[in-house]
Design a protein around this motif. Sequence first.
Motif, PDB file in Angstrom:
ATOM      1  N   VAL A   2      45.757  34.908  23.650  1.00 38.52           N
ATOM      2  CA  VAL A   2      45.117  36.119  24.172  1.00 38.52           C
ATOM      3  C   VAL A   2      46.192  37.093  24.640  1.00 38.52           C
ATOM      4  CG1 VAL A   2      43.641  37.037  25.987  1.00 38.52           C
ATOM      5  CG2 VAL A   2      43.036  34.883  24.874  1.00 38.52           C
ATOM      6  N   GLN A   3      46.115  38.301  24.099  1.00 38.24           N
ATOM      7  CA  GLN A   3      47.051  39.337  24.515  1.00 38.24           C
ATOM      8  C   GLN A   3      46.303  40.645  24.735  1.00 38.24           C
ATOM      9  OE1 GLN A   3      50.167  39.372  21.499  1.00 38.24           O
ATOM     10  NE2 GLN A   3      51.417  38.016  22.764  1.00 38.24           N
ATOM     11  N   LEU A   4      46.756  41.399  25.720  1.00 40.97           N
ATOM     12  CA  LEU A   4      46.172  42.690  26.052  1.00 40.97           C
ATOM     13  C   LEU A   4      47.286  43.722  26.113  1.00 40.97           C
ATOM     14  CD1 LEU A   4      43.901  41.445  28.959  1.00 40.97           C
ATOM     15  CD2 LEU A   4      43.110  42.142  26.707  1.00 40.97           C
ATOM     16  N   GLN A   5      47.005  44.884  25.539  1.00 40.11           N
ATOM     17  CA  GLN A   5      47.996  45.963  25.533  1.00 40.11           C
ATOM     18  C   GLN A   5      47.329  47.220  26.076  1.00 40.11           C
ATOM     19  OE1 GLN A   5      51.289  45.740  24.422  1.00 40.11           O
ATOM     20  NE2 GLN A   5      51.607  47.830  25.114  1.00 40.11           N
ATOM     21  N   ALA A   6      47.716  47.606  27.280  1.00 40.12           N
ATOM     22  CA  ALA A   6      47.161  48.803  27.897  1.00 40.12           C
ATOM     23  C   ALA A   6      48.043  50.005  27.585  1.00 40.12           C
ATOM     24  CB  ALA A   6      47.045  48.618  29.406  1.00 40.12           C
ATOM     25  N   ASP A  97      38.212  37.817  31.614  1.00 39.02           N
ATOM     26  CA  ASP A  97      37.781  36.584  32.258  1.00 39.02           C
ATOM     27  C   ASP A  97      36.825  35.868  31.310  1.00 39.02           C
ATOM     28  OD1 ASP A  97      35.392  36.001  34.952  1.00 39.02           O
ATOM     29  OD2 ASP A  97      36.665  34.596  33.853  1.00 39.02           O
ATOM     30  N   LYS A  98      37.183  34.674  30.871  1.00 33.19           N
ATOM     31  CA  LYS A  98      36.372  33.930  29.913  1.00 33.19           C
ATOM     32  C   LYS A  98      35.056  33.449  30.515  1.00 33.19           C
ATOM     33  CE  LYS A  98      35.579  31.492  26.127  1.00 33.19           C
ATOM     34  NZ  LYS A  98      35.179  32.149  24.860  1.00 33.19           N
ATOM     35  N   TYR A  99      35.042  33.229  31.828  1.00 33.72           N
ATOM     36  CA  TYR A  99      33.911  32.534  32.434  1.00 33.72           C
ATOM     37  C   TYR A  99      32.984  33.419  33.248  1.00 33.72           C
ATOM     38  CZ  TYR A  99      36.689  28.636  30.888  1.00 33.72           C
ATOM     39  OH  TYR A  99      37.412  27.771  30.117  1.00 33.72           O
ATOM     40  N   TYR A 100      33.176  34.743  33.165  1.00 34.90           N
ATOM     41  CA  TYR A 100      32.276  35.673  33.845  1.00 34.90           C
ATOM     42  C   TYR A 100      32.096  35.286  35.314  1.00 34.90           C
ATOM     43  CZ  TYR A 100      30.861  37.102  29.133  1.00 34.90           C
ATOM     44  OH  TYR A 100      30.857  37.560  27.853  1.00 34.90           O
ATOM     45  N   ALA A 101      33.184  34.936  35.968  1.00 36.52           N
ATOM     46  CA  ALA A 101      33.092  34.354  37.303  1.00 36.52           C
ATOM     47  C   ALA A 101      32.833  35.387  38.400  1.00 36.52           C
ATOM     48  CB  ALA A 101      34.353  33.573  37.614  1.00 36.52           C
ATOM     49  N   SER A 104      36.468  39.665  41.361  1.00 36.82           N
ATOM     50  CA  SER A 104      37.762  39.518  42.025  1.00 36.82           C
ATOM     51  C   SER A 104      38.856  39.330  40.985  1.00 36.82           C
ATOM     52  CB  SER A 104      37.735  38.306  42.952  1.00 36.82           C
ATOM     53  OG  SER A 104      39.030  38.000  43.413  1.00 36.82           O
ATOM     54  N   SER A 105      40.016  39.919  41.261  1.00 38.22           N
ATOM     55  CA  SER A 105      41.132  39.787  40.318  1.00 38.22           C
ATOM     56  C   SER A 105      41.540  38.327  40.125  1.00 38.22           C
ATOM     57  CB  SER A 105      42.323  40.612  40.808  1.00 38.22           C
ATOM     58  OG  SER A 105      42.773  40.136  42.056  1.00 38.22           O
ATOM     59  N   THR A 106      41.237  37.486  41.086  1.00 34.03           N
ATOM     60  CA  THR A 106      41.630  36.080  40.981  1.00 34.03           C
ATOM     61  C   THR A 106      40.882  35.349  39.880  1.00 34.03           C
ATOM     62  OG1 THR A 106      40.002  35.449  42.657  1.00 34.03           O
ATOM     63  CG2 THR A 106      42.230  35.950  43.421  1.00 34.03           C
ATOM     64  N   PHE A 107      39.764  35.897  39.426  1.00 31.46           N
ATOM     65  CA  PHE A 107      38.987  35.250  38.365  1.00 31.46           C
ATOM     66  C   PHE A 107      39.494  35.604  36.973  1.00 31.46           C
ATOM     67  CE2 PHE A 107      36.233  33.299  41.161  1.00 31.46           C
ATOM     68  CZ  PHE A 107      35.534  34.169  41.980  1.00 31.46           C
ATOM     69  N   PHE A 108      40.339  36.604  36.885  1.00 26.85           N
ATOM     70  CA  PHE A 108      40.756  37.102  35.577  1.00 26.85           C
ATOM     71  C   PHE A 108      42.017  36.382  35.131  1.00 26.85           C
ATOM     72  CE2 PHE A 108      37.882  40.559  34.529  1.00 26.85           C
ATOM     73  CZ  PHE A 108      37.142  40.596  35.695  1.00 26.85           C
ATOM     74  N   ASP A 109      41.924  35.847  33.904  1.00 21.73           N
ATOM     75  CA  ASP A 109      42.951  34.930  33.440  1.00 21.73           C
ATOM     76  C   ASP A 109      44.083  35.606  32.679  1.00 21.73           C
ATOM     77  OD1 ASP A 109      39.996  33.359  32.589  1.00 21.73           O
ATOM     78  OD2 ASP A 109      41.286  32.585  34.186  1.00 21.73           O
ATOM     79  N   TYR A 110      43.754  36.687  31.983  1.00 25.65           N
ATOM     80  CA  TYR A 110      44.735  37.335  31.119  1.00 25.65           C
ATOM     81  C   TYR A 110      44.823  38.813  31.491  1.00 25.65           C
ATOM     82  CZ  TYR A 110      44.006  33.099  28.413  1.00 25.65           C
ATOM     83  OH  TYR A 110      43.893  31.793  28.026  1.00 25.65           O
TER      84      TYR A 110
END
Length: 121
Positions: A2-6, A97-101, A104-110
Motif C-alpha cells: 500500500v502506497q499513498l502519494q499526496a 484504514d482497512k478496518y473502518y475503526a 482518530s489518526s491512530t486507526f490509520f495504518d498507511y
Amino acid sequence: EVQLQASGGGLVQAGGSLRLSCAGSGFSFDDYAVGWFRQAPGKGREGVSFLRSRATRYADSVKGRFTMSKDNAKNTVYLQMNSLKPEDTAVYYCAVDKYYAGTSSTFFDYWGQGTQVTVSS
C-alpha cells in the motif's frame, strides 16, 4: 504494498482555492476508509475529512469549504479546498484504514508523505 502519494499543495492567498490529490497504489480506495489530516507547526495532527464507503465527514472548521471526493478509475482521492484561511496553513496528509475503526489518526495504518499548504493573509 500500500502506497499513498499526496500532491497539490502550495501557497495561496486567503479566500483562494487548492485541490489536493492522494493517489493510491497496491490497493483500492473502495476497500479502505480514507482520511485527510493536517498538522500545523507546534500543533497535533487534526482530522479534516473522511470518506468511508460513500459517506463523507468533515471537521467543523472546514465544513462548507472543503469537499472530499474519489475517482475510482484513477484510484485517487481529492480534497477541494475553497475559501482558504490562514489558519488552514499546515502539512496535509492522506491516510487509509482497512478496518473502518474510526477517525482518530491512530486507526490509520498507511500514510502519504504530506503536502504543504500555506495560506497568506
